[in-house]
Design an enzyme around this catalytic site. Structure first.
Site, PDB file in Angstrom:
ATOM      1  N   PHE A   1       5.266  19.617  -2.881  1.00  0.00           N
ATOM      2  CA  PHE A   1       4.926  18.557  -2.036  1.00  0.00           C
ATOM      3  C   PHE A   1       5.897  18.532  -0.613  1.00  0.00           C
ATOM      4  CE2 PHE A   1       7.136  13.993  -2.203  1.00  0.00           C
ATOM      5  CZ  PHE A   1       5.357  13.025  -2.114  1.00  0.00           C
TER       6      PHE A   1
ATOM      7  N   HIS B   1       0.917  -1.408   0.279  1.00  0.00           N
ATOM      8  CA  HIS B   1       0.054   0.120  -0.090  1.00  0.00           C
ATOM      9  C   HIS B   1       1.067   1.368   0.040  1.00  0.00           C
ATOM     10  CE1 HIS B   1      -2.939   3.165   1.720  1.00  0.00           C
ATOM     11  NE2 HIS B   1      -3.057   2.708   1.161  1.00  0.00           N
TER      12      HIS B   1
END
Length: 158
Positions: free
Chosen positions: A119, A94
């Site tokens: 970011f 994940h």
């Protein structure tokens, strides 16, 4: 040939910023936000949530950050958008999917709109590593805020 460079103090009182924060791992993201706010405040930005300079948008997790950042950038209301989150590796793949997609999505939001989208998503192997990067000694939220100020300044010059 000209040289262009952004600065940290170009009329910061006139900037309109958005900060998108992932709620998942908020023990970390709230600290990143505090570091970000501290930097912005010290550079003349009003960080009050009731003020007119910064909109704070909380999303469930990092995967949702890109969609919201793109919508904000498309609005044309913001000089820069800062994305804060924390993706911490677990026992399944994940982590790899979320980390890859949020980084691509944030970059795409900037490329497609011309708005600086910073970011500020930590990708770490452990919670301890994340906390160290959002701590008192080395809060990366500060650096993400500086990047936003510099890029907003630079984009106004080129």
């Amino acid at each position: 040939m000209a040289t262009f460079e952004g600065t940290y103090n170009d009329n910061t009182q006139a900037l309109k910023l958005a900060i998108v924060i992932g709620r998942f791992n908020d023990l970390v993201t709230s600290k990143l936000l505090a570091g970000c706010q501290d930097c912005l405040r010290r550079h003349g930005v009003n960080t009050d949530p009731e003020g007119a300079q910064i909109d704070y948008i909380w999303v469930p997790g990092c995967f949702e950050i890109s969609l919201v950042a793109k919508k904000l950038a498309d609005s044309g209301k913001y000089d820069a958008i800062i994305c804060l989150g924390a993706v911490i590796r677990g026992d399944t793949p994940h982590f790899d999917y979320v980390a890859a997609e949020v980084s691509k999505g944030v970059a795409a939001a900037a490329f497609q709109t011309g708005v600086p989208v910073i970011f500020g998503v930590l990708t770490t192997d452990t919670m301890q590593q994340a906390l160290e990067r959002a701590g008192i000694k080395n809060n990366l939220g500060w650096g993400y805020a500086l990047s936003a100020l510099e890029m907003a300044s630079l984009m106004g010059k080129i």
